[in-house]
Write a protein that holds these residues in place. Sequence first.
Motif, mmCIF file in Angstrom:
data_model
loop_
_atom_site.group_PDB
_atom_site.id
_atom_site.type_symbol
_atom_site.label_atom_id
_atom_site.label_comp_id
_atom_site.label_asym_id
_atom_site.label_seq_id
_atom_site.Cartn_x
_atom_site.Cartn_y
_atom_site.Cartn_z
ATOM 1 N N ARG A 1 0.849 -1.213 0.000
ATOM 2 C CA ARG A 1 0.000 0.000 0.000
ATOM 3 C C ARG A 1 0.874 1.249 0.000
ATOM 4 O O ARG A 1 2.043 1.203 0.388
ATOM 5 C CB ARG A 1 -0.999 -0.026 1.162
ATOM 6 C CG ARG A 1 -0.517 0.487 2.480
ATOM 7 C CD ARG A 1 -1.665 1.076 3.305
ATOM 8 N NE ARG A 1 -1.347 1.210 4.721
ATOM 9 C CZ ARG A 1 -0.553 2.139 5.239
ATOM 10 N NH1 ARG A 1 0.085 2.999 4.446
ATOM 11 N NH2 ARG A 1 -0.355 2.200 6.546
ATOM 12 N N GLU B 1 5.993 -14.522 7.199
ATOM 13 C CA GLU B 1 4.566 -14.675 6.880
ATOM 14 C C GLU B 1 4.179 -13.513 5.994
ATOM 15 O O GLU B 1 4.825 -12.464 6.031
ATOM 16 C CB GLU B 1 3.702 -14.677 8.153
ATOM 17 C CG GLU B 1 3.756 -13.419 9.009
ATOM 18 C CD GLU B 1 3.052 -12.212 8.444
ATOM 19 O OE1 GLU B 1 1.981 -12.395 7.843
ATOM 20 O OE2 GLU B 1 3.570 -11.089 8.573
ATOM 21 N N VAL C 1 -4.404 -8.193 3.164
ATOM 22 C CA VAL C 1 -5.213 -7.754 4.317
ATOM 23 C C VAL C 1 -6.363 -6.866 3.838
ATOM 24 O O VAL C 1 -6.163 -6.019 2.952
ATOM 25 C CB VAL C 1 -4.318 -7.016 5.336
ATOM 26 C CG1 VAL C 1 -5.133 -6.581 6.554
ATOM 27 C CG2 VAL C 1 -3.165 -7.905 5.784
ATOM 28 N N THR D 1 6.069 -9.922 6.905
ATOM 29 C CA THR D 1 7.126 -9.727 7.911
ATOM 30 C C THR D 1 8.453 -10.231 7.345
ATOM 31 O O THR D 1 8.588 -11.440 7.101
ATOM 32 C CB THR D 1 6.806 -10.540 9.186
ATOM 33 O OG1 THR D 1 5.519 -10.165 9.657
ATOM 34 C CG2 THR D 1 7.845 -10.317 10.261
HETATM 35 N N1 LIG Z 1 -0.083 -10.398 7.931
HETATM 36 C C1 LIG Z 1 0.446 -9.175 8.133
HETATM 37 N N2 LIG Z 1 -0.361 -8.142 8.462
HETATM 38 C C2 LIG Z 1 0.216 -6.948 8.686
HETATM 39 C C3 LIG Z 1 1.594 -6.750 8.597
HETATM 40 N N3 LIG Z 1 1.861 -5.460 8.877
HETATM 41 C C4 LIG Z 1 0.694 -4.871 9.138
HETATM 42 N N4 LIG Z 1 -0.313 -5.765 9.024
HETATM 43 C C5 LIG Z 1 -1.736 -5.532 9.248
HETATM 44 O O1 LIG Z 1 -2.289 -4.811 8.170
HETATM 45 C C6 LIG Z 1 -3.442 -4.119 8.610
HETATM 46 C C7 LIG Z 1 -3.604 -2.784 7.982
HETATM 47 O O2 LIG Z 1 -2.565 -1.950 8.325
HETATM 48 P P1 LIG Z 1 -2.549 -0.426 7.876
HETATM 49 O O3 LIG Z 1 -1.213 0.097 8.330
HETATM 50 O O4 LIG Z 1 -2.722 -0.387 6.391
HETATM 51 O O5 LIG Z 1 -3.715 0.254 8.568
HETATM 52 C C8 LIG Z 1 -3.336 -4.069 10.130
HETATM 53 O O6 LIG Z 1 -4.332 -4.924 10.649
HETATM 54 C C9 LIG Z 1 -1.986 -4.630 10.418
HETATM 55 O O7 LIG Z 1 -1.950 -5.363 11.627
HETATM 56 C C10 LIG Z 1 2.408 -7.875 8.270
HETATM 57 O O8 LIG Z 1 3.640 -7.801 8.172
HETATM 58 N N5 LIG Z 1 1.793 -9.042 8.043
#
Ligand SMILES: Nc1nc2c(ncn2[C@@H]2O[C@H](COP(=O)(O)O)[C@@H](O)[C@H]2O)c(=O)[nH]1
Length: 299
Positions: free
Chosen positions: A155, A186, A190, A198
Amino acid sequence: MVNPPEVDRLAGSRAAVAARRARAEVKRQVSEGERSASEVLSSAARDGAQPESTLRVSELIGSIPWLGPTRTAKIMQELRISPSKRLGGLGVHQYQRLHEFLVRRQAPRRGTEPEQSGSRLVVLAGPTAVGKGTVAGYIREHYPDVQLSVSATTRAPRPGEIDGVTYFFLTDDQFDRMVEAGQFLEWATVHNAYRYGTPRAPIEDALASGRNVLLEIDIQGARQVRQAFPEARLVFLLPPTWDELVRRLTGRGTEGAEEQARRLETAKVELAAQEEFDATVVNTEVPEAAREVVDLMTA
Ligand SMILES: Nc1nc2c(ncn2[C@@H]2O[C@H](COP(=O)(O)O)[C@@H](O)[C@H]2O)c(=O)[nH]1
Ligand SMILES: Nc1ncnc2c1ncn2[C@@H]1O[C@H](COP(=O)(O)OP(=O)(O)OP(=O)(O)O)[C@@H](O)[C@H]1O
């Protein structure tokens, strides 16, 4: 004039109203995360004159955030405690079963502790806008011994976000290459939108050098970490209430109405996954939530 039996009746009803109010206050404290349910149970056991001891077990369990009436009824059955039982009237075995259940719900599952008492990998997950980033930021600032993972994402940066600090902002091609090279511990798409992952190497290096590491990621990612690192501790961050979650999301103002609606849909599914986690923390006040997460890391 009020005659003596009437005085008794009025005094009795005043005491009953006061007791009802005190019980309602205890339930509010538990549901808003100000007090843990196990602490209420201990207080009832310590002193039978406390309002806690007249609270029904089903009311106590039902006050725990996100345990609705159906789950509460199921838990009561599993604990073999009748729905009308009050905390002050529990038998020894019932007390023990309830106490173990409440402690287990707050604390890490048995068998998830790392074999060596060295470094620990903790995953902080939870629904959108619950405050994962805020709590993680507080930990970064106040607990410098904890290493926070910096994720990669496809993003675009939001105002104020810095490449390499907030996230590594990658193109789709760059992200694909890291996936193919197995460089992610991983990764997941999302909110049906962008990919997040990560980077593996910094985590492995930090753990090897004995540091505690915190990942703030989504639930799909948390499940993958559990596969890769069964000894990792998974913490689920909860909002005090659903309405507060909605307020935090809309108040943050970083998503448009359509994206907010999509995130809230995902949040409902995510909240149902909390049972898979080793521990839950209610984010009412950021410093307290951060301390609880760090305690789980260092306990
Ligand atoms: N599986 C993963 N999820 C991740 C990681 N880093 C962030 N996140 C999750 O994305 C959403 C949205 O984040 P945003 O910054 O766009 O608002 C949030 O729930 C984070 O926890 C990752 O490395 N791996
Ligand atoms: N304990 C709290 N009390 C009140 N507001 C809070 C609390 N914790 C976080 N917030 C606010 O809620 C909003 C969402 O927080 P944050 O961005 O940290 O959530 P998040 O879980 O990381 O969200 P996402 O998963 O969507 O990235 C922010 O405006 C933040 O300031």
